[in-house]
Write a protein that holds these residues in place. Structure first.
Motif, PDB file in Angstrom:
ATOM      1  N   GLY A  73       0.808  -1.207   0.000  1.00  0.00           N
ATOM      2  CA  GLY A  73       0.000   0.000   0.000  1.00  0.00           C
ATOM      3  C   GLY A  73       0.838   1.253   0.000  1.00  0.00           C
ATOM      4  N   MET A  74       0.147   2.372  -0.052  1.00  0.00           N
ATOM      5  CA  MET A  74       0.806   3.666  -0.002  1.00  0.00           C
ATOM      6  C   MET A  74      -0.135   4.692   0.611  1.00  0.00           C
ATOM      7  N   ILE A  75       0.457   5.675   1.288  1.00  0.00           N
ATOM      8  CA  ILE A  75      -0.264   6.818   1.840  1.00  0.00           C
ATOM      9  C   ILE A  75       0.412   8.052   1.285  1.00  0.00           C
ATOM     10  N   ALA A  76      -0.362   8.956   0.703  1.00  0.00           N
ATOM     11  CA  ALA A  76       0.219  10.120   0.042  1.00  0.00           C
ATOM     12  C   ALA A  76      -0.453  11.397   0.513  1.00  0.00           C
ATOM     13  N   SER A  77       0.365  12.400   0.765  1.00  0.00           N
ATOM     14  CA  SER A  77      -0.144  13.744   1.036  1.00  0.00           C
ATOM     15  C   SER A  77      -0.006  14.531  -0.257  1.00  0.00           C
ATOM     16  N   LEU A  78      -1.088  14.556  -1.037  1.00  0.00           N
ATOM     17  CA  LEU A  78      -1.042  15.170  -2.359  1.00  0.00           C
ATOM     18  C   LEU A  78      -1.036  16.689  -2.291  1.00  0.00           C
ATOM     19  N   ASP A  79      -1.544  17.194  -1.169  1.00  0.00           N
ATOM     20  CA  ASP A  79      -1.687  18.635  -0.983  1.00  0.00           C
ATOM     21  C   ASP A  79      -1.962  18.846   0.501  1.00  0.00           C
ATOM     22  N   PRO A  80      -1.670  20.021   1.075  1.00  0.00           N
ATOM     23  CA  PRO A  80      -2.029  20.244   2.483  1.00  0.00           C
ATOM     24  C   PRO A  80      -3.493  19.964   2.796  1.00  0.00           C
ATOM     25  N   LYS A  81      -4.329  19.945   1.764  1.00  0.00           N
ATOM     26  CA  LYS A  81      -5.754  19.713   1.979  1.00  0.00           C
ATOM     27  C   LYS A  81      -6.234  18.370   1.434  1.00  0.00           C
ATOM     28  N   VAL A  82      -5.322  17.576   0.867  1.00  0.00           N
ATOM     29  CA  VAL A  82      -5.736  16.317   0.236  1.00  0.00           C
ATOM     30  C   VAL A  82      -4.778  15.193   0.623  1.00  0.00           C
ATOM     31  N   ASP A  83      -5.332  14.106   1.179  1.00  0.00           N
ATOM     32  CA  ASP A  83      -4.584  12.880   1.447  1.00  0.00           C
ATOM     33  C   ASP A  83      -5.224  11.740   0.660  1.00  0.00           C
ATOM     34  N   ALA A  84      -4.405  10.769   0.290  1.00  0.00           N
ATOM     35  CA  ALA A  84      -4.915   9.610  -0.450  1.00  0.00           C
ATOM     36  C   ALA A  84      -4.213   8.353   0.047  1.00  0.00           C
ATOM     37  N   SER A  85      -4.866   7.210  -0.152  1.00  0.00           N
ATOM     38  CA  SER A  85      -4.276   5.936   0.253  1.00  0.00           C
ATOM     39  C   SER A  85      -4.699   4.837  -0.699  1.00  0.00           C
ATOM     40  N   LEU A  86      -3.917   3.766  -0.689  1.00  0.00           N
ATOM     41  CA  LEU A  86      -4.184   2.625  -1.569  1.00  0.00           C
ATOM     42  C   LEU A  86      -3.627   1.367  -0.916  1.00  0.00           C
ATOM     43  N   VAL A  87      -4.388   0.278  -0.995  1.00  0.00           N
ATOM     44  CA  VAL A  87      -3.923  -1.027  -0.510  1.00  0.00           C
ATOM     45  C   VAL A  87      -4.310  -2.099  -1.528  1.00  0.00           C
ATOM     46  N   TYR A  88      -3.316  -2.856  -1.969  1.00  0.00           N
ATOM     47  CA  TYR A  88      -3.559  -3.996  -2.853  1.00  0.00           C
ATOM     48  C   TYR A  88      -3.188  -5.267  -2.099  1.00  0.00           C
ATOM     49  N   ARG A  89      -4.037  -6.279  -2.180  1.00  0.00           N
ATOM     50  CA  ARG A  89      -3.695  -7.564  -1.563  1.00  0.00           C
ATOM     51  C   ARG A  89      -4.016  -8.698  -2.533  1.00  0.00           C
ATOM     52  N   ASN A  90      -3.155  -9.708  -2.485  1.00  0.00           N
ATOM     53  CA  ASN A  90      -3.302 -10.906  -3.320  1.00  0.00           C
ATOM     54  C   ASN A  90      -2.865 -12.095  -2.474  1.00  0.00           C
ATOM     55  N   ILE A  91      -3.840 -12.804  -1.936  1.00  0.00           N
ATOM     56  CA  ILE A  91      -3.580 -13.872  -0.971  1.00  0.00           C
ATOM     57  C   ILE A  91      -4.194 -15.167  -1.501  1.00  0.00           C
ATOM     58  N   GLN A  92      -3.376 -16.160  -1.727  1.00  0.00           N
ATOM     59  CA  GLN A  92      -3.861 -17.415  -2.283  1.00  0.00           C
ATOM     60  C   GLN A  92      -4.826 -18.108  -1.321  1.00  0.00           C
ATOM     61  N   ALA A  93      -5.756 -18.866  -1.900  1.00  0.00           N
ATOM     62  CA  ALA A  93      -6.713 -19.611  -1.078  1.00  0.00           C
ATOM     63  C   ALA A  93      -6.006 -20.647  -0.217  1.00  0.00           C
ATOM     64  N   GLU A  94      -4.848 -21.127  -0.675  1.00  0.00           N
ATOM     65  CA  GLU A  94      -4.111 -22.140   0.065  1.00  0.00           C
ATOM     66  C   GLU A  94      -3.334 -21.550   1.245  1.00  0.00           C
ATOM     67  N   TYR A  95      -3.108 -20.241   1.236  1.00  0.00           N
ATOM     68  CA  TYR A  95      -2.288 -19.614   2.279  1.00  0.00           C
ATOM     69  C   TYR A  95      -3.049 -19.605   3.607  1.00  0.00           C
ATOM     70  N   GLN A  96      -2.372 -20.031   4.679  1.00  0.00           N
ATOM     71  CA  GLN A  96      -3.002 -20.120   5.992  1.00  0.00           C
ATOM     72  C   GLN A  96      -2.059 -19.608   7.072  1.00  0.00           C
ATOM     73  N   THR A  97      -2.639 -19.106   8.154  1.00  0.00           N
ATOM     74  CA  THR A  97      -1.877 -18.662   9.311  1.00  0.00           C
ATOM     75  C   THR A  97      -2.729 -18.826  10.556  1.00  0.00           C
ATOM     76  N   PHE A  98      -2.089 -19.070  11.695  1.00  0.00           N
ATOM     77  CA  PHE A  98      -2.823 -19.242  12.947  1.00  0.00           C
ATOM     78  C   PHE A  98      -3.399 -17.927  13.456  1.00  0.00           C
ATOM     79  N   ASN A  99      -2.592 -16.871  13.444  1.00  0.00           N
ATOM     80  CA  ASN A  99      -2.999 -15.616  14.064  1.00  0.00           C
ATOM     81  C   ASN A  99      -2.768 -14.420  13.156  1.00  0.00           C
ATOM     82  N   GLY A 100      -3.010 -14.583  11.871  1.00  0.00           N
ATOM     83  CA  GLY A 100      -2.874 -13.462  10.958  1.00  0.00           C
ATOM     84  C   GLY A 100      -4.008 -12.459  11.121  1.00  0.00           C
TER      85      GLY A 100
END
Length: 688
Positions: A419-446
């Motif tokens: 992801g990214m967080i951007a201060s485009l202007d003193p009056k404008v902030d923007a953010s973005l998050v991309y995720r790609n997680i396989q169905a097979e991927y597993q974790t106990f406490n994610g």
């Protein structure tokens, strides 16, 4: 000289409100909305009050902005990495801050940002390490907190006496205590005990008193030792793809709060009996490198099944339980039936605006885990051993902050979030998050920034923007498109979904704040009532509109009101549900008096579970109350806070929900034959 003149002008003419409030979660704040969203997702309130404890502790012992590093400021979870980096750069160029009022001269630090962190920070001269060490065991504060609560109406579990299997042997009261010693954020230790309603106390199955005990000792900054934890603690790695145990939020109107931020090791002393480590952990720091290692051995509740042969080593676990209830013989038979051994570590490099980290965690269970054969469980964790590995990063380039984590599990299934967080202007902030997680991927406490509760089986793109066209006006919006390549619980097919939110906040002066928001979700779910191996899956939209008004009549009196509506699957008349909620609340804290009051009266009406609603409520200190509302009825509560002395404070809470045309509440042993549910809560905090 110009710098000093600016500070003097700010001191006499600035518009920042230096008001203090005992409750660390401010009414109408983004944190309040984040807690509501988290409760909605989990379908239950969290008992992890560590974040509230941190905010209260920072209020008592504010962070020194002249000496704090980026990690310490991040613990507040109130400002973005870009603004933190601006503060550090400002200090490097101009030296230490002269006054708290100088914050207004830091680029991108607007009045709203300063107001948000002001109760938790200070500007002062630092003390030497030897002076600080000498005070750690003598200059801190001891506190003892005792809380008891009870549902006044008796449920079936407290009425029956015909069979031990069909009753709760313990009392109706839930009892919680916590002793803690704290010196600033450098040293703390303590013990916690918790007894749930229905559990025995100093008798029967609980001869040791409380059903759950927790002990911790946690220290910071001891020479090369950055963190040291003994007893119970939590571990937080990367962006939550491999492991994250501290309280973490997801989507909210605060579009810059998308990054997981917490120390790798944190002390644990909450009432939740599941999501923590028990053992030892240490972080060593030298120059730009840090290395962390941890080890944990603890008992967990689980359903242990006998194997197909008479050999004991054929036994397997069909589930790991996290409710923490040990009342009936069935629940007690599952208590501590599993031993989980965990160990792992982190190696990180931090220099200026760059962070690079490598993480690993390993688990071993005392019996193999083997879940049921439901199709959506096809890729679940199985066996006695499991492991996860990841690489995480962050980098600030000018007004843009990049972050992410790439992970892999024991089966070499992969997951990525960036992801990214951007201060485009003193009056404008923007953010973005991309995720790609396989169905097979597993974790106990994610626990990552995903649509699902756990980071698995998901692809998605989140985009947010925050615009402040005027000092009194703020517009926050986000959109999130996601897909699930494999099946999920109650979703018997791969599906896609989307969500967007628009919130407008109007703050014409220091007394009034109004926000209105519209939220739309489109998620797939199985159609009920069909007796088929695979049920038909359809998109069922959910729209939510809310308007919230807060008005500070004076320094002593504040008022608040909310109106909220929900439309679920409104396009299909046979499946459509609606919900409506409105409330009015008032708070009164007379100046110079030891007592304060607050209360609310509320009306709600929903057609069913899918149109359920949630509303954050003021509660006793360190306690959450975010009830779920289904059906039709009234709710009211009031809280009284009284300072008995400088050392002792008490709280009393009464909350009652009265339902219309409903004579039975709950089911099973928790069934109440009444149209109302009443909860009382009493708490004492003694500081010495």
């Amino acid at each position: 000289m110009k710098r000093l003149i600016f500070i003097l002008i700010a001191f006499f003419g600035q518009v920042v409100v230096f008001a203090q409030n005992e409750n660390p979660v401010q009414p109408g704040s983004n944190t309040e909305q984040q807690l509501e969203n988290l409760t909605e997702q989990l379908e239950g309130e969290t008992e992890d009050d560590s974040y509230l404890q941190s905010l209260v502790q920072f209020r008592k012992n504010p962070i020194d902005l002249n000496t704090a590093n980026a990690d310490e400021i991040k613990e507040l979870r109130l400002i973005s990495d870009i603004k933190i980096q601006k503060l550090i750069t400002y200090r490097q160029l101009l030296g230490k801050l002269i006054s708290i009022y100088e914050l207004q001269s830091i680029p991108d630090w607007d009045i709203e940002t300063i107001n948000r962190i002001l109760p938790f920070v200070r500007v002062s001269n630092s003390v030497t390490l030897s002076q600080d060490i000498a005070k750690r065991f003598t200059g801190g504060q001891h506190s003892l907190l005792v809380r008891t609560q009870q549902i006044l109406e008796k449920s079936e579990g407290f009425k029956r006496s015909d069979s031990i299997e069909n009753r709760y042997p313990g009392s109706q009261q839930r009892v919680f205590f916590r002793y803690k010693y704290v010196y600033r954020n450098l040293l703390q230790f303590g013990i916690t005990g918790d007894k749930d309603a229905g559990e025995e106390f100093f008798k029967g199955s609980q001869k040791a008193g409380f059903d759950f005990y927790s002990f911790h000792l946690f220290a910071r900054r001891i020479g090369p030792i950055k963190f040291l934890a003994l007893g119970d603690y939590t571990v937080n790695l990367g962006q939550g793809l491999t492991h994250w145990q501290s309280l973490a939020f997801k989507k909210s109107p605060d579009i810059t709060a998308i990054k997981r931020q917490a120390d790798i090791i944190r002390p644990y002393n909450s009432a939740t009996e599941y999501n923590f480590m028990r053992g030892a952990a240490i972080t060593l720091a030298k120059n730009n490198f840090e290395v962390t290692g941890f080890f944990s051995v603890r008992k967990l509740d689980g359903t242990l099944n006998a194997g197909d042969t008479l050999q004991t080593n054929d036994d397997f676990l069909s589930s790991i339980l996290n409710s923490g209830y040990h009342r009936t013989p069935s629940e007690l038979s599952k208590k501590n039936s599993l031993t989980q051994t965990s160990y792992g570590g982190n190696l990180s490099y931090n220099k200026n605006r760059l962070h690079l980290g490598m993480n690993s965690i390993f688990f071993k269970l005392s019996a193999p885990l083997q879940k049921d054969v439901s199709p959506y469980n096809q890729y679940s964790i199985a066996g006695q051993k499991w492991s996860n590995y990841s690489f995480d990063y962050s980098y600030t380039f000018k007004n843009v902050h990049f972050f992410g984590e790439a992970a892999m599990d024991k089966r070499q299934s992969k997951a990525f979030i960036g992801g990214m967080i951007a201060s485009l202007d003193p009056k404008v902030d923007a953010s973005l998050v991309y995720r790609n997680i396989q169905a097979e991927y597993q974790t106990f406490n994610g626990n990552a920034f995903t649509e699902s509760t756990f980071p698995t089986n998901e692809k998605g793109l989140f985009m947010g923007v925050s615009i402040k066209p005027r000092q009194f006006l703020r517009i926050d919006a986000y959109t999130d498109a996601f897909s699930f390549p494999w099946l999920k619980f109650r979703v018997d097919a791969p599906t896609k979904g989307s969500e967007y939110l628009l919130q407008i906040t109007y703050r014409p002066n220091k007394q009034v704040e109004v926000y209105t928001r519209f939220r739309n979700e489109n998620k797939a779910i199985n159609l009920s009532g069909l007796d088929l191996p695979n049920r038909e899956t359809v998109i069922r939209p959910r729209q939510n509109w809310r308007t919230n008004i807060s008005y500070n009549v004076s320094k002593e009196v504040s008022l608040r009101s909310r109106v909220e509506m929900i439309w679920f699957d409104a396009t299909v008349k046979e499946r459509a549900e609606q919900g409506y909620l409105t409330y009015f609340e008032a708070k009164y804290k007379p100046f110079g008096k030891p007592v304060s009051f607050n209360g609310r009266i509320q009306y709600f009406e929903t057609d069913g579970f899918d149109s359920r609603m949630y509303a954050y409520e003021s509660d006793v200190l360190y306690s959450f109350s975010i009830p779920q509302f289904i059906g039709k009825g009234m709710r009211y509560y009031f809280n009284v806070n009284y300072d008995v002395s400088k050392k002792m404070t008490t709280w009393f809470r009464w909350a009652q929900t009265v339902y219309n045309n409903q004579e039975v509440l709950g089911s099973g042993l928790d069934k109440i034959n009444s149209d109302r549910r009443t909860e009382v809560k009493f708490q004492v905090l003694y500081n010495f």
